[in-house]
Design an enzyme around this catalytic site. Structure first.
Site, short mmCIF file in Angstrom:
data_model
loop_
_atom_site.label_atom_id
_atom_site.label_comp_id
_atom_site.label_asym_id
_atom_site.label_seq_id
_atom_site.Cartn_x
_atom_site.Cartn_y
_atom_site.Cartn_z
N GLY A 106 -2.83 -52.19 24.92
CA GLY A 106 -3.50 -51.73 23.72
C GLY A 106 -4.42 -50.57 24.03
N GLN A 143 -11.17 -44.47 22.83
CA GLN A 143 -10.95 -44.46 24.29
C GLN A 143 -10.37 -43.13 24.78
OE1 GLN A 143 -8.85 -48.51 24.19
NE2 GLN A 143 -9.87 -48.54 26.18
N CYS A 198 -9.80 -53.98 30.13
CA CYS A 198 -9.89 -52.83 29.23
C CYS A 198 -9.65 -51.57 30.04
CB CYS A 198 -11.29 -52.79 28.60
SG CYS A 198 -11.50 -51.43 27.45
N LEU A 199 -8.84 -50.66 29.50
CA LEU A 199 -8.53 -49.42 30.23
C LEU A 199 -9.79 -48.57 30.43
CD1 LEU A 199 -5.09 -48.49 28.62
CD2 LEU A 199 -5.51 -49.50 30.87
N HIS A 235 -9.48 -57.14 20.13
CA HIS A 235 -10.12 -56.31 21.16
C HIS A 235 -10.10 -54.83 20.73
CE1 HIS A 235 -10.55 -55.17 25.63
NE2 HIS A 235 -10.30 -54.03 25.03
N GLU A 236 -8.94 -54.38 20.21
CA GLU A 236 -8.82 -52.97 19.83
C GLU A 236 -9.64 -52.64 18.59
OE1 GLU A 236 -7.73 -51.23 22.08
OE2 GLU A 236 -6.63 -52.75 23.19
N HIS A 261 -13.17 -52.00 19.37
CA HIS A 261 -13.42 -50.64 19.86
C HIS A 261 -13.80 -49.70 18.71
CE1 HIS A 261 -12.57 -50.38 24.14
NE2 HIS A 261 -11.44 -51.05 24.02
ZN LIG Z 1 -10.41 -51.97 25.55
#
Ligand SMILES: [Zn+2]
Length: 171
Positions: free
Chosen positions: A45, A50, A92-93, A134-135, A138
Protein backbone atom coordinates in the site's frame (compact mmCIF):
# COMPACT_ATOMS: atom_id res chain seq x y z
CA UNK A 1 7.55 6.79 -13.12
CA UNK A 2 8.91 5.73 -9.75
CA UNK A 3 8.74 8.62 -7.29
CA UNK A 4 10.95 8.99 -4.21
CA UNK A 5 9.28 7.88 -0.96
CA UNK A 6 9.50 10.32 1.95
CA UNK A 7 10.96 8.97 5.16
CA UNK A 8 9.54 9.89 8.58
CA UNK A 9 9.96 12.45 10.13
CA UNK A 10 8.76 14.80 7.39
CA UNK A 11 6.17 17.59 7.78
CA UNK A 12 4.39 16.41 4.60
CA UNK A 13 3.62 13.09 6.34
CA UNK A 14 1.83 14.94 9.16
CA UNK A 15 -0.56 16.96 6.98
CA UNK A 16 -4.30 16.60 6.59
CA UNK A 17 -4.53 15.90 2.85
CA UNK A 18 -6.92 17.74 0.52
CA UNK A 19 -9.82 15.98 -1.20
CA UNK A 20 -9.48 15.51 -4.96
CA UNK A 21 -12.10 17.70 -6.66
CA UNK A 22 -12.01 16.02 -10.08
CA UNK A 23 -10.39 12.98 -11.70
CA UNK A 24 -7.97 14.58 -14.14
CA UNK A 25 -5.11 13.15 -16.22
CA UNK A 26 -2.81 14.39 -13.45
CA UNK A 27 -4.65 12.32 -10.82
CA UNK A 28 -4.52 9.22 -13.06
CA UNK A 29 -0.80 9.75 -13.59
CA UNK A 30 -0.26 10.15 -9.85
CA UNK A 31 -2.09 6.84 -9.18
CA UNK A 32 -0.10 5.04 -11.91
CA UNK A 33 3.18 6.40 -10.51
CA UNK A 34 2.18 5.44 -6.98
CA UNK A 35 1.40 1.85 -8.02
CA UNK A 36 4.72 1.60 -9.84
CA UNK A 37 6.53 3.03 -6.80
CA UNK A 38 4.68 0.64 -4.45
CA UNK A 39 5.46 -2.49 -6.52
CA UNK A 40 9.07 -1.40 -6.87
CA UNK A 41 9.56 -0.83 -3.12
CA UNK A 42 8.03 -3.50 -2.71
CA UNK A 43 4.97 -2.76 -0.58
CA UNK A 44 1.25 -3.56 -0.40
CA UNK A 45 0.00 0.00 0.00
CA UNK A 46 1.04 3.60 -0.57
CA UNK A 47 -0.57 6.96 0.14
CA UNK A 48 0.00 10.14 -1.90
CA UNK A 49 1.62 12.09 0.98
CA UNK A 50 4.36 9.42 1.03
CA UNK A 51 5.45 10.69 -2.38
CA UNK A 52 5.03 14.31 -1.26
CA UNK A 53 1.56 14.93 -2.74
CA UNK A 54 -0.88 15.97 0.00
CA UNK A 55 -4.03 14.77 -1.81
CA UNK A 56 -6.49 12.06 -0.77
CA UNK A 57 -5.28 9.23 -3.02
CA UNK A 58 -4.14 5.73 -1.98
CA UNK A 59 -3.11 2.62 -3.87
CA UNK A 60 -3.00 -0.99 -2.67
CA UNK A 61 -2.45 -4.55 -3.76
CA UNK A 62 -2.42 -7.12 -0.95
CA UNK A 63 -2.14 -10.16 -3.25
CA UNK A 64 1.17 -11.81 -2.43
CA UNK A 65 0.99 -14.63 -4.96
CA UNK A 66 -1.13 -14.99 -8.06
CA UNK A 67 -2.82 -12.38 -10.21
CA UNK A 68 -2.09 -8.86 -8.99
CA UNK A 69 -5.06 -6.75 -7.95
CA UNK A 70 -3.93 -3.12 -8.19
CA UNK A 71 -6.41 -0.69 -6.63
CA UNK A 72 -6.44 3.11 -6.69
CA UNK A 73 -8.83 4.84 -4.28
CA UNK A 74 -9.55 8.56 -4.51
CA UNK A 75 -11.14 10.32 -1.51
CA UNK A 76 -11.54 7.01 0.38
CA UNK A 77 -13.78 7.11 3.41
CA UNK A 78 -14.46 4.47 6.06
CA UNK A 79 -18.23 4.27 6.37
CA UNK A 80 -18.42 1.29 8.71
CA UNK A 81 -16.00 -0.54 11.04
CA UNK A 82 -16.57 -3.93 12.67
CA UNK A 83 -16.54 -4.25 16.43
CA UNK A 84 -14.27 -7.24 15.98
CA UNK A 85 -10.64 -6.27 16.16
CA UNK A 86 -7.56 -7.85 14.71
CA UNK A 87 -3.82 -7.53 15.27
CA UNK A 88 -1.35 -7.30 12.41
CA UNK A 89 2.36 -6.67 12.42
CA UNK A 90 2.44 -3.46 10.39
CA UNK A 91 5.26 -1.78 8.57
CA UNK A 92 5.43 1.34 6.43
CA UNK A 93 7.50 2.33 3.40
CA UNK A 94 8.11 5.69 5.11
CA UNK A 95 9.45 3.94 8.24
CA UNK A 96 11.75 1.27 6.78
CA UNK A 97 12.55 -1.91 8.70
CA UNK A 98 10.30 -1.13 11.67
CA UNK A 99 7.44 -3.51 12.40
CA UNK A 100 4.92 -3.44 15.23
CA UNK A 101 1.69 -5.17 16.20
CA UNK A 102 -1.21 -2.77 15.71
CA UNK A 103 -4.84 -3.45 16.69
CA UNK A 104 -7.56 -2.27 14.32
CA UNK A 105 -11.14 -3.18 13.36
CA UNK A 106 -11.06 -6.55 11.55
CA UNK A 107 -13.40 -5.39 8.76
CA UNK A 108 -14.26 -2.01 7.30
CA UNK A 109 -16.57 -0.77 4.59
CA UNK A 110 -14.98 1.91 2.41
CA UNK A 111 -16.47 4.30 -0.11
CA UNK A 112 -14.26 5.97 -2.72
CA UNK A 113 -14.09 7.40 -6.23
CA UNK A 114 -12.32 5.30 -8.85
CA UNK A 115 -10.14 6.61 -11.69
CA UNK A 116 -13.21 6.75 -13.99
CA UNK A 117 -14.88 9.10 -11.53
CA UNK A 118 -17.35 6.43 -10.39
CA UNK A 119 -18.28 5.93 -6.77
CA UNK A 120 -17.34 2.52 -5.39
CA UNK A 121 -18.05 0.73 -2.13
CA UNK A 122 -16.49 -2.42 -0.78
CA UNK A 123 -16.12 -4.30 2.45
CA UNK A 124 -12.52 -5.23 3.24
CA UNK A 125 -11.36 -8.03 5.54
CA UNK A 126 -8.04 -9.58 6.54
CA UNK A 127 -4.85 -7.89 5.41
CA UNK A 128 -6.86 -5.66 3.01
CA UNK A 129 -8.79 -4.18 5.94
CA UNK A 130 -5.58 -3.41 7.86
CA UNK A 131 -3.92 -1.99 4.76
CA UNK A 132 -6.79 0.32 3.75
CA UNK A 133 -7.03 1.69 7.33
CA UNK A 134 -3.26 2.24 7.46
CA UNK A 135 -3.32 4.11 4.12
CA UNK A 136 -6.37 6.25 4.97
CA UNK A 137 -4.60 7.20 8.23
CA UNK A 138 -1.77 8.63 6.09
CA UNK A 139 -4.28 11.01 4.47
CA UNK A 140 -5.03 12.38 7.93
CA UNK A 141 -1.34 12.79 8.77
CA UNK A 142 -1.33 9.71 10.96
CA UNK A 143 1.36 7.01 10.99
CA UNK A 144 1.11 3.53 12.50
CA UNK A 145 3.71 4.49 15.12
CA UNK A 146 1.21 7.05 16.42
CA UNK A 147 -0.63 4.06 17.95
CA UNK A 148 2.46 3.19 20.01
CA UNK A 149 3.51 4.69 23.33
CA UNK A 150 5.47 7.98 23.26
CA UNK A 151 8.78 6.41 24.29
CA UNK A 152 8.68 3.76 21.60
CA UNK A 153 7.61 6.33 19.01
CA UNK A 154 10.46 8.63 20.01
CA UNK A 155 12.96 5.79 19.73
CA UNK A 156 11.75 4.94 16.21
CA UNK A 157 11.81 8.60 15.15
CA UNK A 158 15.43 8.94 16.33
CA UNK A 159 16.33 5.81 14.39
CA UNK A 160 14.74 7.27 11.25
CA UNK A 161 16.53 10.61 11.70
CA UNK A 162 19.79 8.70 11.86
CA UNK A 163 18.87 6.70 8.74
CA UNK A 164 18.09 9.92 6.87
CA UNK A 165 21.44 11.44 7.87
CA UNK A 166 23.25 8.32 6.68
CA UNK A 167 21.36 8.32 3.37
CA UNK A 168 22.09 12.03 2.84
CA UNK A 169 25.78 11.36 3.36
CA UNK A 170 25.77 8.40 0.98
CA UNK A 171 24.39 10.47 -1.93
ZN1 LIG B 1 2.48 3.64 5.64
Amino acid sequence: MIRPILIHPDPRLKKLCDPVAEITAEVRQLAADMLETMYDAPGIGLAAPQVGVTKRVIVMDCIKEGTPEPMALVNPEIIWSSEDQTVYEEGCLSIPDIYNDITRPAEVKVRWTDLDGKQQERQFAGIWATCVQHEIDHLDGKLFIDYLGPLKRQMITRKMEKLKRERARAV
